[in-house]
Design a protein around this motif. Structure first.
Motif, PDB file in Angstrom:
ATOM      1  N   SER A 522      25.349  52.595   9.254  1.00 27.82           N
ATOM      2  CA  SER A 522      25.744  51.991  10.527  1.00 27.82           C
ATOM      3  C   SER A 522      25.869  50.475  10.436  1.00 27.82           C
ATOM      4  N   HIS A 523      25.278  49.879   9.402  1.00 27.78           N
ATOM      5  CA  HIS A 523      25.371  48.431   9.230  1.00 27.78           C
ATOM      6  C   HIS A 523      26.550  48.029   8.354  1.00 27.78           C
ATOM      7  N   GLN A 524      27.344  49.029   7.941  1.00 30.98           N
ATOM      8  CA  GLN A 524      28.643  48.798   7.309  1.00 30.98           C
ATOM      9  C   GLN A 524      28.555  47.923   6.049  1.00 30.98           C
ATOM     10  N   ASN A 525      27.447  48.014   5.325  1.00 25.21           N
ATOM     11  CA  ASN A 525      27.264  47.271   4.069  1.00 25.21           C
ATOM     12  C   ASN A 525      27.439  45.772   4.252  1.00 25.21           C
ATOM     13  N   LYS A 526      27.054  45.283   5.396  1.00 26.91           N
ATOM     14  CA  LYS A 526      27.223  43.853   5.676  1.00 26.91           C
ATOM     15  C   LYS A 526      26.440  43.003   4.688  1.00 26.91           C
ATOM     16  N   GLY A 527      27.116  41.975   4.174  1.00 25.87           N
ATOM     17  CA  GLY A 527      26.490  41.033   3.259  1.00 25.87           C
ATOM     18  C   GLY A 527      26.434  41.492   1.823  1.00 25.87           C
ATOM     19  N   LYS A 528      26.945  42.671   1.525  1.00 24.60           N
ATOM     20  CA  LYS A 528      26.772  43.281   0.207  1.00 24.60           C
ATOM     21  C   LYS A 528      27.250  42.381  -0.929  1.00 24.60           C
ATOM     22  N   ASN A 529      28.393  41.782  -0.791  1.00 27.46           N
ATOM     23  CA  ASN A 529      29.015  41.059  -1.906  1.00 27.46           C
ATOM     24  C   ASN A 529      28.987  39.548  -1.741  1.00 27.46           C
ATOM     25  N   PHE A 530      28.101  39.028  -0.898  1.00 27.23           N
ATOM     26  CA  PHE A 530      28.114  37.583  -0.635  1.00 27.23           C
ATOM     27  C   PHE A 530      27.795  36.805  -1.919  1.00 27.23           C
ATOM     28  N   ILE A 531      28.634  35.805  -2.200  1.00 31.45           N
ATOM     29  CA  ILE A 531      28.447  34.931  -3.357  1.00 31.45           C
ATOM     30  C   ILE A 531      28.244  33.511  -2.840  1.00 31.45           C
ATOM     31  N   GLU A 532      27.090  32.942  -3.134  1.00 30.76           N
ATOM     32  CA  GLU A 532      26.818  31.575  -2.709  1.00 30.76           C
ATOM     33  C   GLU A 532      27.760  30.607  -3.426  1.00 30.76           C
ATOM     34  N   GLY A 533      28.234  29.632  -2.676  1.00 29.33           N
ATOM     35  CA  GLY A 533      29.192  28.689  -3.226  1.00 29.33           C
ATOM     36  C   GLY A 533      30.627  29.153  -3.109  1.00 29.33           C
ATOM     37  N   VAL A 534      30.835  30.366  -2.615  1.00 28.18           N
ATOM     38  CA  VAL A 534      32.188  30.907  -2.427  1.00 28.18           C
ATOM     39  C   VAL A 534      32.416  31.271  -0.966  1.00 28.18           C
ATOM     40  N   HIS A 535      31.566  32.149  -0.436  1.00 29.60           N
ATOM     41  CA  HIS A 535      31.860  32.763   0.860  1.00 29.60           C
ATOM     42  C   HIS A 535      31.443  31.931   2.064  1.00 29.60           C
ATOM     43  N   GLU A 536      30.941  30.721   1.839  1.00 26.02           N
ATOM     44  CA  GLU A 536      30.715  29.822   2.975  1.00 26.02           C
ATOM     45  C   GLU A 536      32.033  29.400   3.598  1.00 26.02           C
ATOM     46  N   HIS A 537      33.109  29.466   2.813  1.00 28.33           N
ATOM     47  CA  HIS A 537      34.456  29.220   3.317  1.00 28.33           C
ATOM     48  C   HIS A 537      35.307  30.464   3.098  1.00 28.33           C
ATOM     49  N   MET A 538      36.376  30.574   3.856  1.00 24.80           N
ATOM     50  CA  MET A 538      37.323  31.661   3.695  1.00 24.80           C
ATOM     51  C   MET A 538      38.436  31.221   2.732  1.00 24.80           C
ATOM     52  N   PRO A 539      39.172  32.192   2.158  1.00 22.89           N
ATOM     53  CA  PRO A 539      40.274  31.825   1.258  1.00 22.89           C
ATOM     54  C   PRO A 539      41.458  31.244   2.020  1.00 22.89           C
ATOM     55  N   ILE A 540      42.172  30.330   1.376  1.00 21.93           N
ATOM     56  CA  ILE A 540      43.446  29.874   1.931  1.00 21.93           C
ATOM     57  C   ILE A 540      44.384  31.075   1.941  1.00 21.93           C
ATOM     58  N   PRO A 541      45.084  31.342   3.037  1.00 22.66           N
ATOM     59  CA  PRO A 541      45.941  32.533   3.105  1.00 22.66           C
ATOM     60  C   PRO A 541      46.959  32.563   1.960  1.00 22.66           C
ATOM     61  N   GLN A 542      47.111  33.723   1.339  1.00 24.30           N
ATOM     62  CA  GLN A 542      48.053  33.843   0.220  1.00 24.30           C
ATOM     63  C   GLN A 542      49.462  33.489   0.647  1.00 24.30           C
ATOM     64  N   GLN A 543      49.794  33.790   1.879  1.00 26.67           N
ATOM     65  CA  GLN A 543      51.119  33.469   2.402  1.00 26.67           C
ATOM     66  C   GLN A 543      51.382  31.970   2.334  1.00 26.67           C
ATOM     67  N   ALA A 544      50.354  31.172   2.674  1.00 25.45           N
ATOM     68  CA  ALA A 544      50.509  29.719   2.605  1.00 25.45           C
ATOM     69  C   ALA A 544      50.580  29.238   1.155  1.00 25.45           C
ATOM     70  N   ILE A 545      49.783  29.856   0.278  1.00 28.53           N
ATOM     71  CA  ILE A 545      49.831  29.505  -1.145  1.00 28.53           C
ATOM     72  C   ILE A 545      51.226  29.786  -1.704  1.00 28.53           C
ATOM     73  N   ASP A 546      51.750  30.962  -1.414  1.00 30.53           N
ATOM     74  CA  ASP A 546      53.059  31.343  -1.936  1.00 30.53           C
ATOM     75  C   ASP A 546      54.166  30.420  -1.434  1.00 30.53           C
TER      76      ASP A 546
END
Length: 562
Positions: A522-546
């Motif tokens: 029921s907790h939907q695996n929240k936090g399972k893959n968190f990587i410090e130094g990475v997930h504090e920010h979101m990725p720049i959208p691939q559409q903008a990169i392209d």
């Protein structure tokens, strides 16, 4: 000129609103750039068009509901009973921090909308200045406020950004990202400029527009975020000085009763520094006049017609008898004479996409009245009926975004709700000041600011002996007390994850959450893959990169780890 470059909007067309005041939301119109704005009325129309973007579904859903709260330890998506959860697959990957640059929920929708605001603000600034429009300085100041506001949201989401303070030439659409330090400075300067030119108040017809106090409040907030990242005593001092200026201005104060902050009659009350204004338009779902979608998303998915048909019910026999009895007692008009249910009224329902976690509920101290003001408990009788909250795995729903039945109409459908969205309130500023004082070594002063918040909550309680004054003077312990207070004071107000990220606690907290609840589906695996130094920010959208390739060179750099 290509459309999907930096701003993801047409360079030759500016999207504007034809509304005459902040709350009127009529269909958008377009105005050719070469005409610019030659009258004050055109300038005001352009300005209202910028505000209109904040009223859209995507703006609040991604910056705030999903990224601000749902990926944190405070809230989660509902279960499969909710119609909304069925299409929330991208949101589920956010909860697990299995985030790809192609995930629209993590950035693409907010990136496009925010650069639309930035572009429109720049058009307004340049045109009113060029054409010497009356009161140009006020329009420039308000446009700078709105531009800095979206840059603030984007900076905490993405880090350093392309800084756009004028109408771009073709080549400038490929502007590279500035550093995060430079971006925070840019945001700060925008709010500084806005505070100089904005009025202290507006008349009743313009309630909700940015004011001098709102600009200073957002400036203080930006300094706190900036200082959290650059660890500079000078930046903390700027936050301190700005909040002192806000206090001197006297524009805001704490509501005496905590629950009143979220009462429909206090939507523009003394504690609100800045909020997005909504009202019922009576035009139904899915047009440019929708009300506050986040309120609908936060509402419980409700008891549906099939739940009340005994031979088809998905409920246990015991729950069926309980629900059916309550429905007979509370909504007899919805039951036919033969005992069969009438079609379920849509105005009663929601999507349960913002459900408080048990972890949040347990974080409140015993007797803290803010818990009752924050959540609707399982089977709680509130607003004239029992709330079963069956679509929430925790059994709790958010009360802060709840809209009472008296403010809902079947005609306007379930999404068209008139609750404003609070962006920043004075209670938050007081807690920023407590944190700032602590960081500057002013622990005694920090305790007094913290006590302002706790004493207000204490005085809102039936038992005045709850929530004793914090007296610890050790800096680390006092910071933890302030962080705790931020969690319970601001719970379900779309800010928790950004607080964790800026204070460097996101990794520790989310890993601990997964370890505690990870085996519970029921907790939907929240936090399972968190990587410090990475997930504090979101990725720049691939559409903008392209879209950032110019002469064979990629001008937008992706965030580390994505």
């Amino acid at each position: 000129m290509k459309l999907n470059r930096l701003c993801a909007v047409a360079a030759g067309v500016l999207i504007l609103s034809s509304c005459n005041d902040l709350l009127e939301k009529k269909p958008l119109v377009t105005l050719a750039v070469e005409n610019y704005y030659t009258t004050e009325e055109e300038a005001k129309t352009a300005l209202m068009g910028i505000y209109h973007v904040f009223m859209s579904e995507n703006f609040g859903l991604y910056h705030y509901l999903h990224l601000g709260d749902n990926i944190s330890d405070d809230s989660q998506l509902g279960n499969s009973r909710s119609d909304g959860v069925a299409w929330a697959g991208n949101a589920k990957s956010l909860l697990q921090f299995n985030i790809l640059p192609t995930n629209a929920y993590s950035g693409r929708n907010t990136w496009n909308q925010d650069f639309q605001v930035i572009t429109n603000a720049n058009y307004l600034i340049e045109s009113v200045t060029r054409n010497n429009i009356p009161n140009a300085e006020k329009y420039v100041a308000e446009a700078k406020f709105l531009r800095s506001y979206v840059y603030f949201d984007m900076t905490r989401q993405f880090g350093g950004l392309p800084l756009v303070d004028h109408i771009l030439s073709y080549q400038e659409y490929y502007t590279p990202r500035s550093s995060e330090e430079e971006t925070w400075q840019f945001v700060e300067q925008g709010f500084i400029d806005a505070a100089v030119g904005l009025p202290e108040t507006w008349d009743a017809a313009n309630v909700g527009r940015a004011t001098k106090g709102a600009a200073l409040a957002m400036l203080a907030r930006t300094y706190v975020y900036h200082a959290s990242y650059n660890k500079s005593a000078d930046t903390w001092q700027k936050a301190y000085d700005t909040i002192k200026e806000i206090e001197k201005g006297g524009w805001f104060s704490l509501e005496p009763d905590y629950a009143d902050i979220f009462d429909m009659e206090h939507q523009n009350g003394r504690e609100i520094c800045f909020s997005i204004q909504f009202r019922t338009s009576h035009t139904g779902w899915g047009d440019d006049n929708d009300g506050n979608m986040l309120a609908f998303y936060g509402h419980d998915a409700g008891i549906k017609t099939n739940d009340l048909i005994k031979d088809k019910t998905a409920l246990s026999p015991e729950m069926y008898e309980f629900v059916y009895r309550k429905m007979l007692e509370e909504f007899p008009a919805n039951i036919n004479g033969d005992g069969t249910p009438k079609p379920y009224l849509k105005k009663w329902t929601g999507w349960s996409l913002h459900c408080p976690t048990i972890d949040l509920v347990n974080a409140f101290e015993k007797g803290d009245p803010r818990l009752e003001a924050t959540v609707i408990a399982p089977n709680e009788y509130y607003d004239g009926h029992t709330h079963f909250n069956l679509s929430s795995d925790s059994g709790y729903q958010s009360k802060k975004e709840y809209v009472p039945f008296a403010y809902r109409t079947e005609e306007s459908n379930e999404d068209d709700l008139p609750r404003n969205m609070i962006i920043l309130r004075y209670g938050n500023i007081i807690l920023y000041m407590a944190e700032t004082c602590c960081q500057l070594g002013k622990t005694g002063e920090a305790i007094e600011y913290l006590e302002q918040i706790r004493s207000r909550a204490r005085n809102s309680a039936k038992n005045k002996d709850v929530l004793p004054k914090v007296t610890v003077t050790d800096k680390a312990q006092l910071l933890e007390a302030i962080y705790h207070e931020r969690r319970v004071e601001l719970a379900m107000e779309y800010d928790r994850f950004w607080d964790l990220a800026r204070t460097g606690r996101a990794g520790k907290v989310m890993k601990a959450y997964y370890e505690k609840y990870g085996n519970d589906a029921s907790h939907q695996n929240k936090g399972k893959n968190f990587i410090e130094g990475v997930h504090e920010h979101m990725p720049i959208p691939q559409q903008a990169i392209d879209a950032s390739f110019y002469n064979g060179v990629q001008t937008l750099e992706q965030n580390f780890g994505y």
